[in-house]
Design a protein around this motif. Structure first.
Motif, PDB file in Angstrom:
ATOM      1  N   LEU A  61      10.686  -3.452   5.334  1.00 47.72           N
ATOM      2  CA  LEU A  61       9.328  -4.010   5.219  1.00 47.72           C
ATOM      3  C   LEU A  61       9.362  -5.356   4.505  1.00 47.72           C
ATOM      4  CD1 LEU A  61       6.957  -1.023   4.335  1.00 47.72           C
ATOM      5  CD2 LEU A  61       7.084  -2.306   6.470  1.00 47.72           C
ATOM      6  N   ARG A  65       8.593  -9.119   6.303  1.00 46.80           N
ATOM      7  CA  ARG A  65       7.542 -10.037   5.885  1.00 46.80           C
ATOM      8  C   ARG A  65       8.129 -11.353   5.374  1.00 46.80           C
ATOM      9  NH1 ARG A  65       3.416 -12.416   7.237  1.00 46.80           N
ATOM     10  NH2 ARG A  65       1.932 -13.000   5.620  1.00 46.80           N
ATOM     11  N   THR A 115      15.991  -5.887  11.410  1.00 46.37           N
ATOM     12  CA  THR A 115      14.590  -6.284  11.302  1.00 46.37           C
ATOM     13  C   THR A 115      14.312  -7.558  12.080  1.00 46.37           C
ATOM     14  OG1 THR A 115      14.486  -5.291   9.096  1.00 46.37           O
ATOM     15  CG2 THR A 115      12.730  -6.822   9.682  1.00 46.37           C
ATOM     16  N   SER A 204       6.067  -0.866  -2.099  1.00 45.78           N
ATOM     17  CA  SER A 204       6.490  -0.215  -0.857  1.00 45.78           C
ATOM     18  C   SER A 204       7.888   0.367  -0.991  1.00 45.78           C
ATOM     19  CB  SER A 204       6.436  -1.206   0.312  1.00 45.78           C
ATOM     20  OG  SER A 204       7.409  -2.216   0.171  1.00 45.78           O
ATOM     21  N   GLN A 247      -2.748  -4.124  -1.212  1.00 46.15           N
ATOM     22  CA  GLN A 247      -2.742  -4.906   0.023  1.00 46.15           C
ATOM     23  C   GLN A 247      -4.143  -5.418   0.375  1.00 46.15           C
ATOM     24  OE1 GLN A 247       0.532  -5.552   1.693  1.00 46.15           O
ATOM     25  NE2 GLN A 247       0.588  -5.047  -0.475  1.00 46.15           N
ATOM     26  N   VAL A 255       1.838  -6.215   4.105  1.00 45.61           N
ATOM     27  CA  VAL A 255       1.473  -5.588   5.376  1.00 45.61           C
ATOM     28  C   VAL A 255      -0.015  -5.771   5.599  1.00 45.61           C
ATOM     29  CG1 VAL A 255       1.397  -3.454   6.729  1.00 45.61           C
ATOM     30  CG2 VAL A 255       3.290  -3.845   5.127  1.00 45.61           C
ATOM     31  N   TYR A 269       3.501   3.917  16.515  1.00 48.77           N
ATOM     32  CA  TYR A 269       4.296   4.012  15.291  1.00 48.77           C
ATOM     33  C   TYR A 269       4.649   5.468  14.975  1.00 48.77           C
ATOM     34  CZ  TYR A 269       3.889  -0.884  13.734  1.00 48.77           C
ATOM     35  OH  TYR A 269       4.005  -2.244  13.608  1.00 48.77           O
ATOM     36  N   ILE A 392       6.793  -8.552  10.333  1.00 46.07           N
ATOM     37  CA  ILE A 392       6.341  -7.373   9.592  1.00 46.07           C
ATOM     38  C   ILE A 392       6.024  -6.221  10.536  1.00 46.07           C
ATOM     39  CG2 ILE A 392       3.902  -8.097   9.527  1.00 46.07           C
ATOM     40  CD1 ILE A 392       5.927  -6.121   6.865  1.00 46.07           C
ATOM     41  N   GLY A 395       9.171  -4.895  11.230  1.00 45.88           N
ATOM     42  CA  GLY A 395       9.649  -4.282   9.996  1.00 45.88           C
ATOM     43  C   GLY A 395       9.075  -2.891   9.806  1.00 45.88           C
ATOM     44  N   VAL A 396       7.785  -2.740  10.104  1.00 49.54           N
ATOM     45  CA  VAL A 396       7.166  -1.410  10.023  1.00 49.54           C
ATOM     46  C   VAL A 396       7.829  -0.467  11.025  1.00 49.54           C
ATOM     47  CG1 VAL A 396       5.040  -0.107  10.390  1.00 49.54           C
ATOM     48  CG2 VAL A 396       4.961  -2.287   9.178  1.00 49.54           C
ATOM     49  N   ALA A 399      11.234   0.369   9.711  1.00 51.52           N
ATOM     50  CA  ALA A 399      11.133   1.264   8.558  1.00 51.52           C
ATOM     51  C   ALA A 399      10.864   2.693   9.015  1.00 51.52           C
ATOM     52  CB  ALA A 399      10.036   0.786   7.611  1.00 51.52           C
TER      53      ALA A 399
END
Length: 488
Positions: A61, A65, A115, A204, A247, A255, A269, A392, A395-396, A399
């Motif tokens: 994550l 970002r 990533t 996170s 956030q 995020v 997801y 990102i 990245g999510v 992750a």
């Protein structure tokens, strides 16, 4: 700005994919030999796998970002440097503790590579050919997974377990040099540069680590923290609440919550997490069972588990050609159904002294389903976010995928060895249960139970895919197309 050739970028990112997946799949097969020759305990054997995945998971994550803000090239090239150096240390490790530490650092480099790979390709390819590019990327990963067990088994049989890492080093060096030469810089943003959300990154990281530990009681037991799962669960829940509040208050959050709260991306997801958890530990379980009786060595085990990666290759090729022709929901749902069918078959037929053929069919089904899911799922996700959020967003995805990998490994190994004594657990990891028929039978029962758990997770993944919207979303503009529009 001069347009980067997407296929040149693809050639560079492919070397990173090969290095990472060759390392992962090779170590899975070599684990019994590593455990035996280094004298690793059951806990240390688990952490040789889990340390790498845990670090990769908690960092993607923040790295995703950070890449959106400072550019993908420096993060990608820096990740290559770290991964290459750590791989060399892994090959020279004199003790389990050193290997675990090196694998931890290796996970840092892998997080930067995985990533940024998809985001770099999405930036470089026009939307019309992105599905093909991502499909070929998935194919490279699948082929590497097919070759990985064979290469890892051959290197272990001929060079010892250190050869599993040594065969990766030339690829790392070649990929690092080529990436320095051809990976493009991210186009400069207009307006003030966003600030990196350090607080969000720390929150996170803590929340992800606590979540993974709360859901991995076997890992906690190996750390001497038996029964502390609820404590980590409470910590994770509290930190996640603080993270969400943080956030919402940030002008430039780690995020953007809108990335998650979306009728397409939300179920997708969830499916990414569940599919990863359903399929990842299958190779480890089958490899351990095959080697536990002494019937096969690491090389033979690598050959016998290769149908999974062959199926992944075939599934990725088929999905890459069908993206845009069939609804993405049809492809990802079909993939999840194949993973479910394969895990159910393996739970029924896998046995230390059983026939290999039904096992090969089950592995091929799991692999085919994985390939069918990966390409359309990734393409669908990346086309629904703007270019400035692809790092990102991916990245999510990374992750969640890595959380699935880690949970798959921790839960499956925990269930598979739950009926064994402490010494027998170490023998199971070392492939040395043939002298204890009762323990071998308990291990086989545990592996079948673990496969049933994976099948239940695969069913949940299928349900997540079934609720995806049927229509293909309109693609957002790629970075390449933005560059073309900016040329006078």
């Amino acid at each position: 700005m001069r347009r980067a050739n997407p296929w040149t970028v693809f050639s560079a990112t492919s070397t990173g994919v090969v290095a990472v997946f060759l390392n992962i799949s090779g170590v899975n097969v070599a684990l019994p030999t590593i455990a035996r020759e280094l004298g690793a305990s059951a806990a240390q054997s688990s952490w040789i796998l889990l340390s790498y995945m845990l670090v990769t998971t908690v960092l993607v994550l923040a790295i995703g970002r950070l890449a959106d803000i400072v550019g993908r090239r420096p993060l990608y090239v820096g990740g290559y440097v770290v991964f290459t150096l750590a791989t060399a240390v892994c090959a020279l490790s004199p003790a389990p503790e050193v290997l675990i530490a090196a694998r931890t650092v290796q996970g840092v480099g892998a997080a930067a590579l995985v990533t940024n790979t998809t985001a770099l390709l999405t930036d470089s390819f026009p939307s019309g050919s992105l599905g093909r590019g991502l499909g070929l990327n998935a194919t490279v990963a699948a082929v590497t997974q097919a070759v990985g067990p064979l290469a890892g088994g051959a290197a272990t049989s001929w060079l010892g377990w250190r050869g599993t890492f040594l065969v990766t080093l030339p690829i790392c060096l070649l990929g690092l040099i080529w990436s320095v030469l051809v990976v493009p810089r991210t186009p400069a943003r207009r307006g003030p540069r966003e600030r990196f959300d350090v607080g969000g990154a720390l929150l996170s990281t803590v929340a992800l680590a606590a979540t993974l530990l709360a859901l991995s009681p076997d890992v906690l037991a190996e750390m001497g923290l038996s029964g502390s799962g609820p404590v980590f669960g409470a910590v994770a829940s509290l930190v996640w609440v603080v993270f969400v509040a943080w956030q919402r208050r940030r002008a430039s959050p780690l995020v953007d919550l809108a990335v998650l709260v979306h009728r397409m991306r939300g179920p997708l997801y969830a499916a990414v997490l569940l599919n990863a958890a359903a399929q990842y530990a299958v190779v480890v379980l089958v490899s351990l069972v095959l080697q536990s009786t002494g019937r096969v060595d690491a090389l033979a085990a690598g050959l016998l588990v290769s149908p999974l990666a062959v199926g992944t290759t075939l599934g990725a090729v088929v999905a890459g050609n069908l993206v845009g022709r069939l609804p993405a929901r049809t492809l990802v749902t079909s993939g999840s159904a194949a993973v479910l069918a394969g895990t159910v078959l393996l739970a029924v037929v896998l046995s230390p002294d059983g026939s290999y053929w039904p096992v090969l069919v089950g592995l091929f089904a799991v692999g085919t389903g994985t390939g069918l899911f990966m390409t359309p799922g990734t393409s669908l996700l990346m086309l629904t976010v703007p270019a400035t959020q692809r790092g990102i967003a991916n990245g999510v995805r990374s992750a969640l995928q890595n959380v699935g990998f880690l949970l798959s490994t921790a839960v499956a190994l925990g269930v598979a060895t739950s009926g064994l004594s402490g010494s027998a657990r170490a023998d199971a990891y070392a492939g040395a249960l043939s002298a204890a028929p009762a323990q071998l039978g308990a291990f086989a029962d545990g592996v079948r139970a673990a496969l049933v758990v994976l099948a239940v997770i695969a069913l949940l993944a299928l349900l997540a895919c079934a609720v995806l919207p049927g229509r293909r979303p309109a693609p957002t503009t790629t970075a390449t197309e933005l560059q073309e529009e900016s040329v006078p």
